[in-house]
Write a protein that holds these residues in place. Structure first.
Motif, PDB file in Angstrom:
ATOM      1  N   LEU A 103      21.011  33.021  77.218  1.00  0.00           N
ATOM      2  CA  LEU A 103      19.780  33.391  76.516  1.00  0.00           C
ATOM      3  C   LEU A 103      18.574  32.823  77.280  1.00  0.00           C
ATOM      4  O   LEU A 103      18.669  31.750  77.873  1.00  0.00           O
ATOM      5  CB  LEU A 103      19.849  32.725  75.134  1.00  0.00           C
ATOM      6  CG  LEU A 103      19.047  33.300  73.990  1.00  0.00           C
ATOM      7  CD1 LEU A 103      19.609  34.653  73.593  1.00  0.00           C
ATOM      8  CD2 LEU A 103      19.114  32.356  72.790  1.00  0.00           C
ATOM      9  N   ARG A 106      13.362  29.974  74.460  1.00  0.00           N
ATOM     10  CA  ARG A 106      12.225  30.443  73.657  1.00  0.00           C
ATOM     11  C   ARG A 106      11.459  29.252  73.100  1.00  0.00           C
ATOM     12  O   ARG A 106      12.074  28.234  72.757  1.00  0.00           O
ATOM     13  CB  ARG A 106      12.735  31.259  72.468  1.00  0.00           C
ATOM     14  CG  ARG A 106      13.320  32.603  72.841  1.00  0.00           C
ATOM     15  CD  ARG A 106      14.341  32.988  71.805  1.00  0.00           C
ATOM     16  NE  ARG A 106      14.682  34.409  71.824  1.00  0.00           N
ATOM     17  CZ  ARG A 106      15.416  35.020  72.752  1.00  0.00           C
ATOM     18  NH1 ARG A 106      15.874  34.329  73.785  1.00  0.00           N
ATOM     19  NH2 ARG A 106      15.713  36.304  72.653  1.00  0.00           N
ATOM     20  N   ASP A 108      10.377  28.879  70.220  1.00  0.00           N
ATOM     21  CA  ASP A 108      10.877  28.578  68.858  1.00  0.00           C
ATOM     22  C   ASP A 108      11.832  27.384  68.871  1.00  0.00           C
ATOM     23  O   ASP A 108      11.890  26.590  67.930  1.00  0.00           O
ATOM     24  CB  ASP A 108      11.705  29.743  68.286  1.00  0.00           C
ATOM     25  CG  ASP A 108      10.953  31.049  68.251  1.00  0.00           C
ATOM     26  OD1 ASP A 108       9.723  31.011  68.388  1.00  0.00           O
ATOM     27  OD2 ASP A 108      11.618  32.085  68.087  1.00  0.00           O
ATOM     28  N   ASN A 198      21.654  26.232  68.396  1.00  0.00           N
ATOM     29  CA  ASN A 198      20.901  27.481  68.291  1.00  0.00           C
ATOM     30  C   ASN A 198      21.931  28.586  68.483  1.00  0.00           C
ATOM     31  O   ASN A 198      22.132  29.083  69.587  1.00  0.00           O
ATOM     32  CB  ASN A 198      19.818  27.548  69.380  1.00  0.00           C
ATOM     33  CG  ASN A 198      19.124  28.909  69.395  1.00  0.00           C
ATOM     34  OD1 ASN A 198      19.219  29.666  68.429  1.00  0.00           O
ATOM     35  ND2 ASN A 198      18.448  29.225  70.484  1.00  0.00           N
ATOM     36  N   PRO A 199      22.638  28.950  67.414  1.00  0.00           N
ATOM     37  CA  PRO A 199      23.768  29.883  67.544  1.00  0.00           C
ATOM     38  C   PRO A 199      23.275  31.333  67.530  1.00  0.00           C
ATOM     39  O   PRO A 199      22.097  31.580  67.279  1.00  0.00           O
ATOM     40  CB  PRO A 199      24.564  29.600  66.272  1.00  0.00           C
ATOM     41  CG  PRO A 199      23.504  29.272  65.263  1.00  0.00           C
ATOM     42  CD  PRO A 199      22.403  28.561  66.024  1.00  0.00           C
ATOM     43  N   PRO A 200      24.155  32.294  67.791  1.00  0.00           N
ATOM     44  CA  PRO A 200      23.765  33.687  67.556  1.00  0.00           C
ATOM     45  C   PRO A 200      23.543  33.893  66.055  1.00  0.00           C
ATOM     46  O   PRO A 200      24.347  33.409  65.250  1.00  0.00           O
ATOM     47  CB  PRO A 200      24.975  34.488  68.051  1.00  0.00           C
ATOM     48  CG  PRO A 200      26.108  33.528  68.112  1.00  0.00           C
ATOM     49  CD  PRO A 200      25.530  32.158  68.259  1.00  0.00           C
ATOM     50  N   TYR A 201      22.472  34.580  65.691  1.00  0.00           N
ATOM     51  CA  TYR A 201      22.222  34.775  64.251  1.00  0.00           C
ATOM     52  C   TYR A 201      21.586  36.115  63.911  1.00  0.00           C
ATOM     53  O   TYR A 201      21.027  36.306  62.840  1.00  0.00           O
ATOM     54  CB  TYR A 201      21.381  33.624  63.684  1.00  0.00           C
ATOM     55  CG  TYR A 201      20.081  33.302  64.404  1.00  0.00           C
ATOM     56  CD1 TYR A 201      18.981  34.150  64.336  1.00  0.00           C
ATOM     57  CD2 TYR A 201      19.938  32.111  65.114  1.00  0.00           C
ATOM     58  CE1 TYR A 201      17.790  33.828  64.968  1.00  0.00           C
ATOM     59  CE2 TYR A 201      18.750  31.775  65.763  1.00  0.00           C
ATOM     60  CZ  TYR A 201      17.679  32.644  65.681  1.00  0.00           C
ATOM     61  OH  TYR A 201      16.493  32.321  66.308  1.00  0.00           O
ATOM     62  N   ILE A 202      21.656  37.067  64.850  1.00  0.00           N
ATOM     63  CA  ILE A 202      21.050  38.374  64.584  1.00  0.00           C
ATOM     64  C   ILE A 202      22.144  39.337  64.101  1.00  0.00           C
ATOM     65  O   ILE A 202      23.244  39.369  64.663  1.00  0.00           O
ATOM     66  CB  ILE A 202      20.365  38.907  65.856  1.00  0.00           C
ATOM     67  CG1 ILE A 202      19.271  37.925  66.305  1.00  0.00           C
ATOM     68  CG2 ILE A 202      19.772  40.280  65.623  1.00  0.00           C
ATOM     69  CD1 ILE A 202      18.551  38.327  67.572  1.00  0.00           C
ATOM     70  N   HIS A 208      15.547  45.074  66.271  1.00  0.00           N
ATOM     71  CA  HIS A 208      14.940  44.173  67.246  1.00  0.00           C
ATOM     72  C   HIS A 208      15.792  44.060  68.529  1.00  0.00           C
ATOM     73  O   HIS A 208      15.272  43.809  69.615  1.00  0.00           O
ATOM     74  CB  HIS A 208      14.789  42.834  66.506  1.00  0.00           C
ATOM     75  CG  HIS A 208      14.474  41.636  67.329  1.00  0.00           C
ATOM     76  ND1 HIS A 208      13.280  41.475  67.968  1.00  0.00           N
ATOM     77  CD2 HIS A 208      15.182  40.520  67.602  1.00  0.00           C
ATOM     78  CE1 HIS A 208      13.271  40.304  68.598  1.00  0.00           C
ATOM     79  NE2 HIS A 208      14.417  39.711  68.390  1.00  0.00           N
ATOM     80  N   VAL A 214      15.408  41.131  74.808  1.00  0.00           N
ATOM     81  CA  VAL A 214      16.740  40.917  74.180  1.00  0.00           C
ATOM     82  C   VAL A 214      17.757  41.970  74.604  1.00  0.00           C
ATOM     83  O   VAL A 214      18.962  41.695  74.618  1.00  0.00           O
ATOM     84  CB  VAL A 214      16.716  40.856  72.627  1.00  0.00           C
ATOM     85  CG1 VAL A 214      16.127  39.572  72.124  1.00  0.00           C
ATOM     86  CG2 VAL A 214      16.035  42.042  72.030  1.00  0.00           C
ATOM     87  N   ALA A 221      25.311  35.639  72.636  1.00  0.00           N
ATOM     88  CA  ALA A 221      24.341  34.593  72.306  1.00  0.00           C
ATOM     89  C   ALA A 221      23.377  35.044  71.208  1.00  0.00           C
ATOM     90  O   ALA A 221      22.599  34.236  70.699  1.00  0.00           O
ATOM     91  CB  ALA A 221      23.546  34.207  73.552  1.00  0.00           C
ATOM     92  N   LEU A 222      23.439  36.319  70.842  1.00  0.00           N
ATOM     93  CA  LEU A 222      22.451  36.866  69.902  1.00  0.00           C
ATOM     94  C   LEU A 222      23.046  37.299  68.566  1.00  0.00           C
ATOM     95  O   LEU A 222      22.481  37.059  67.507  1.00  0.00           O
ATOM     96  CB  LEU A 222      21.795  38.119  70.511  1.00  0.00           C
ATOM     97  CG  LEU A 222      20.906  37.944  71.734  1.00  0.00           C
ATOM     98  CD1 LEU A 222      20.616  39.314  72.367  1.00  0.00           C
ATOM     99  CD2 LEU A 222      19.597  37.264  71.345  1.00  0.00           C
ATOM    100  N   GLU A 252      19.274  26.228  64.078  1.00  0.00           N
ATOM    101  CA  GLU A 252      18.228  27.244  64.184  1.00  0.00           C
ATOM    102  C   GLU A 252      18.738  28.544  63.568  1.00  0.00           C
ATOM    103  O   GLU A 252      19.917  28.866  63.674  1.00  0.00           O
ATOM    104  CB  GLU A 252      17.859  27.461  65.668  1.00  0.00           C
ATOM    105  CG  GLU A 252      16.768  28.521  65.811  1.00  0.00           C
ATOM    106  CD  GLU A 252      16.245  28.689  67.236  1.00  0.00           C
ATOM    107  OE1 GLU A 252      16.105  27.691  67.969  1.00  0.00           O
ATOM    108  OE2 GLU A 252      15.955  29.857  67.592  1.00  0.00           O
ATOM    109  N   ARG A 284      12.600  28.288  60.512  1.00  0.00           N
ATOM    110  CA  ARG A 284      13.370  28.464  61.756  1.00  0.00           C
ATOM    111  C   ARG A 284      14.550  27.518  61.897  1.00  0.00           C
ATOM    112  O   ARG A 284      15.542  27.845  62.546  1.00  0.00           O
ATOM    113  CB  ARG A 284      12.404  28.293  62.951  1.00  0.00           C
ATOM    114  CG  ARG A 284      12.975  28.531  64.300  1.00  0.00           C
ATOM    115  CD  ARG A 284      13.500  29.919  64.502  1.00  0.00           C
ATOM    116  NE  ARG A 284      12.456  30.918  64.467  1.00  0.00           N
ATOM    117  CZ  ARG A 284      12.679  32.232  64.379  1.00  0.00           C
ATOM    118  NH1 ARG A 284      13.907  32.710  64.340  1.00  0.00           N
ATOM    119  NH2 ARG A 284      11.684  33.080  64.314  1.00  0.00           N
TER     120      ARG A 284
END
Ligand code: GLN
Length: 293
Positions: A103, A106, A108, A198-202, A208, A214, A221-222, A252, A284
């Motif tokens: 990734l 970012r 964030d 900061n795991p994948p969380y989408i 998006h 992305v 990773a997403l 995150e 976040r």
């Protein structure tokens, strides 16, 4: 005539000013930051900073530099992220190597660093683990800021770990140990003061994912199952066996996942959880304490 052939067919020597104006004209159709993109890519090819471009607009780059610049502008025109084209991105004032295996760092994620630094003592040893470290930005930044900390960084991807190890070596972070593991699957150690990720969380149907940088980043990773929450749930479940009593979990998550993440923490008996907002004001990071005494 395409932009590339416009450069290639010019018989005249080509200056920095010419190269930038041709590249900007090409990129402006596809990028909101055409001028900055062109300048950053030209700096990369010339191995100079942006003030060089301003100071020497008449300078004529070598044919090899021009060819490399043309190739990068073409790839940027196709949408490829600047960080992958230059192979680097700054995070917490340090420069990290990145590639499409990880990734792109970012801003964030700086919130995770701020919260961790408030928890990790500077004057005595402590133990922490960064799960899904990717390029290693979190583990390596914490290692550099807290030299007495013993830090474990894990990732399932061998390619990501190779980049993280390279970054740790280059940034002299000798206090990070890397382990290939899916979350805690191959980690036996216990007694961590802090577990963070900061795991994948989408969610996989999030629109998006079809936009901007992305599109070029690794899905692993997403994207997470259960509407983006599966990996957060797994980490929170498994972390209970590895945190010391009173240890903290910091995760995150997406701007709209605060309620769901807090529900996961509640169901697993974490206490005193708080959700923190990032620089843009979005919820976040959620923190929780395991078994407070
Ligand atoms: N914050 C990133 C984004 O929205 C996602 C990073 C992640 O899934 N960990 O693009």
């Amino acid at each position: 005539m395409t932009r590339q052939s416009a450069i290639a067919s010019s018989a005249l020597p080509i200056s920095i000013r010419d190269l930038l104006s041709i590249a900007i004209e090409q990129l402006v159709k596809n990028s909101d930051s055409a001028e900055l993109d062109a300048e950053v890519l030209l700096c990369h090819c010339l191995n100079k900073n942006r003030s060089f471009l301003r100071a020497w607009p008449e300078h004529q780059p070598s044919p090899a530099q021009i060819a490399q610049f043309q190739m990068l502008i073409e790839q940027r025109w196709q949408g490829k992220p600047i960080a992958y084209l230059t192979g680097q991105r700054e995070f917490w004032s340090r420069n990290f190597k990145v590639s499409p295996d990880v990734l792109i760092p970012r801003p964030d994620t700086e919130l995770l660093i701020e919260l961790s630094l408030a928890l990790l003592p500077a004057d005595r040893p402590c133990k922490t683990i960064d799960l899904g470290t990717g390029s290693g930005i979190i583990a390596i930044t914490l290692a550099a800021e807290r030299p007495l900390a013993d830090i474990v960084a894990s990732d399932l991807s061998a390619a990501a770990l190779a980049i993280a190890r390279y970054n740790a070596e280059r940034l002299d972070a000798g206090n990070v140990r890397f382990i290939q593991s899916h979350w805690f699957d191959r980690i036996d150690e216990t007694g961590f003061d802090l577990v963070l990720s900061n795991p994948p969380y989408i969610a996989n149907d999030d629109p998006h994912l079809q936009e901007g940088d992305v599109r070029f980043e690794p899905d692993s990773a997403l994207i997470s199952a259960e509407n983006g929450l599966q990996d957060i749930r797994l980490i929170a479940e498994q972390a209970r066996r590895h945190l010391k009593d009173g240890g903290q979990l910091l995760i995150e998550h997406g701007y709209n996942q605060q309620t769901d993440v807090q529900a996961i923490f509640t169901a697993l008996n974490y206490r005193q959880f708080t959700t923190h907002a990032d620089l843009s004001g979005n919820p976040r990071v959620t923190s929780g304490i395991w078994n407070p005494i």
